[in-house]
Write a protein that holds these residues in place. Sequence first.
Motif, mmCIF file in Angstrom:
data_model
loop_
_atom_site.group_PDB
_atom_site.id
_atom_site.type_symbol
_atom_site.label_atom_id
_atom_site.label_comp_id
_atom_site.label_asym_id
_atom_site.label_seq_id
_atom_site.Cartn_x
_atom_site.Cartn_y
_atom_site.Cartn_z
ATOM 1 N N HIS A 39 -9.534 9.392 7.373
ATOM 2 C CA HIS A 39 -9.970 9.518 5.979
ATOM 3 C C HIS A 39 -9.026 8.775 5.030
ATOM 4 C CE1 HIS A 39 -12.261 11.561 2.846
ATOM 5 N NE2 HIS A 39 -11.111 11.773 2.223
ATOM 6 N N PHE A 40 -7.718 8.978 5.227
ATOM 7 C CA PHE A 40 -6.766 8.409 4.268
ATOM 8 C C PHE A 40 -6.258 7.023 4.659
ATOM 9 C CE2 PHE A 40 -6.570 12.934 3.161
ATOM 10 C CZ PHE A 40 -6.792 12.829 1.797
ATOM 11 N N LEU A 41 -6.110 6.772 5.951
ATOM 12 C CA LEU A 41 -5.527 5.478 6.359
ATOM 13 C C LEU A 41 -6.583 4.389 6.513
ATOM 14 C CD1 LEU A 41 -2.986 6.747 9.060
ATOM 15 C CD2 LEU A 41 -2.461 5.977 6.751
ATOM 16 N N LYS A 42 -7.815 4.798 6.841
ATOM 17 C CA LYS A 42 -8.849 3.784 7.102
ATOM 18 C C LYS A 42 -9.842 3.689 5.928
ATOM 19 C CE LYS A 42 -12.172 1.641 9.744
ATOM 20 N NZ LYS A 42 -12.074 0.197 9.871
ATOM 21 N N PHE A 43 -10.395 4.856 5.521
ATOM 22 C CA PHE A 43 -11.524 4.799 4.577
ATOM 23 C C PHE A 43 -11.115 4.927 3.108
ATOM 24 C CE2 PHE A 43 -13.547 6.188 8.573
ATOM 25 C CZ PHE A 43 -14.385 5.096 8.727
ATOM 26 N N ASN A 44 -9.942 5.486 2.838
ATOM 27 C CA ASN A 44 -9.536 5.683 1.434
ATOM 28 C C ASN A 44 -8.104 5.213 1.206
ATOM 29 O OD1 ASN A 44 -11.910 7.259 0.169
ATOM 30 N ND2 ASN A 44 -11.562 8.250 2.144
ATOM 31 N N LYS A 45 -7.800 4.098 1.836
ATOM 32 C CA LYS A 45 -6.463 3.522 1.750
ATOM 33 C C LYS A 45 -6.088 3.299 0.284
ATOM 34 C CE LYS A 45 -3.255 1.457 4.326
ATOM 35 N NZ LYS A 45 -2.464 2.257 5.248
ATOM 36 N N GLY A 46 -4.862 3.682 -0.064
ATOM 37 C CA GLY A 46 -4.382 3.429 -1.424
ATOM 38 C C GLY A 46 -4.658 4.556 -2.402
ATOM 39 N N THR A 47 -5.392 5.588 -1.996
ATOM 40 C CA THR A 47 -5.709 6.668 -2.948
ATOM 41 C C THR A 47 -4.615 7.729 -2.992
ATOM 42 O OG1 THR A 47 -6.997 7.825 -1.275
ATOM 43 C CG2 THR A 47 -8.220 6.393 -2.781
ATOM 44 N N SER A 48 -3.848 7.884 -1.887
ATOM 45 C CA SER A 48 -2.802 8.907 -1.892
ATOM 46 C C SER A 48 -1.680 8.519 -0.928
ATOM 47 C CB SER A 48 -3.385 10.277 -1.489
ATOM 48 O OG SER A 48 -2.319 11.186 -1.254
ATOM 49 N N ASP A 49 -0.553 8.117 -1.488
ATOM 50 C CA ASP A 49 0.599 7.782 -0.634
ATOM 51 C C ASP A 49 1.040 9.008 0.160
ATOM 52 O OD1 ASP A 49 0.556 5.276 -1.676
ATOM 53 O OD2 ASP A 49 2.235 5.571 -3.064
ATOM 54 N N TYR A 50 0.974 10.164 -0.521
ATOM 55 C CA TYR A 50 1.411 11.404 0.133
ATOM 56 C C TYR A 50 0.558 11.685 1.376
ATOM 57 C CZ TYR A 50 2.146 16.306 1.117
ATOM 58 O OH TYR A 50 2.416 17.481 1.759
ATOM 59 N N ALA A 51 -0.760 11.613 1.219
ATOM 60 C CA ALA A 51 -1.655 11.927 2.345
ATOM 61 C C ALA A 51 -1.522 10.877 3.453
ATOM 62 C CB ALA A 51 -3.096 12.025 1.859
ATOM 63 N N GLU A 52 -1.346 9.626 3.069
ATOM 64 C CA GLU A 52 -1.171 8.582 4.093
ATOM 65 C C GLU A 52 0.090 8.838 4.910
ATOM 66 O OE1 GLU A 52 -1.558 4.480 2.730
ATOM 67 O OE2 GLU A 52 -3.143 5.129 1.368
ATOM 68 N N ALA A 53 1.174 9.213 4.209
ATOM 69 C CA ALA A 53 2.433 9.480 4.923
ATOM 70 C C ALA A 53 2.288 10.734 5.787
ATOM 71 C CB ALA A 53 3.577 9.653 3.923
ATOM 72 N N ARG A 54 1.666 11.767 5.221
ATOM 73 C CA ARG A 54 1.541 13.044 5.939
ATOM 74 C C ARG A 54 0.728 12.884 7.229
ATOM 75 N NH1 ARG A 54 1.427 18.709 5.476
ATOM 76 N NH2 ARG A 54 -0.452 19.658 6.318
ATOM 77 N N TYR A 55 -0.456 12.276 7.114
ATOM 78 C CA TYR A 55 -1.320 12.205 8.296
ATOM 79 C C TYR A 55 -0.912 11.069 9.239
ATOM 80 C CZ TYR A 55 -3.790 15.855 5.946
ATOM 81 O OH TYR A 55 -4.082 17.050 5.336
#
Length: 208
Positions: A111-127
């Motif tokens: 969700h965060f790394l592929k489909f919504n890249k750039g929307t949340s640095d926190y979520a990208e780092a977390r997941y």
Amino acid sequence: MIDLYTWTTPNGRKVSILLEELGVPYTVHAIDIGKDDQFAPEFLKISPNNKIPAIVDRETGASLMESGAIMLYLAQKHRRFLVEGDGYWSMVEWLMWQMGGLGPMLGQAHHFLKFNKGTSDYAEARYGKEAQRLYSVLNTRLDGREYVAGPYSIADMAIFPWIARFDWQEIDLNAYPNVKDWYLRIAERPAVQKGYQIPKYVTDIPMP
Ligand SMILES: N[C@@H](CCC(=O)N[C@@H](CS)C(=O)NCC(=O)O)C(=O)O
């Protein structure tokens, strides 16, 4: 005859891979979750949580949602791809690890790394970090083992389609050599190659 309701996702592919391994007849019903087919009233009668996969066994009348439950049902019905004896609970343990940890966390990574890249640095780092942690856990488990719980079983089949999306998870499989060897071992199985393309071809099984 089994009716399989599915789509081109890891959870769907787990069940089509098992059905191909079992070699039992089944009818595929494509539920396009991109078009909200999962909310159709007829489908909700089979899968009240509005998610694929689901099955109906015409022989017994059983109707099941939740891929882990479906896999246990089919494997127990046909008495195949279950680990016998003491290893049974290790198999259940790794199946539950996939259902409760690997799948949901990697789903968030997609969700965060592929489909919504750039929307949340926190979520990208977390997941992203959680994906790496889960791969490390699997890599350690596979040290000195060919499969996660003894012989090839439904636990391996449940984990495999999630690992097949290593690219979406920004994972370099070469950093997890035991996972890579296990992945390549499973990817060469004809039933896995066939089941991966249900309900339709999207891509070949990704290769590291
Ligand atoms: N825990 C469930 C998860 C199933 C699931 O998340 N399915 C996704 C596709 S992989 C889905 O149908 N999503 C549609 C939606 O959420 O509306 C299982 O393992 O069967």
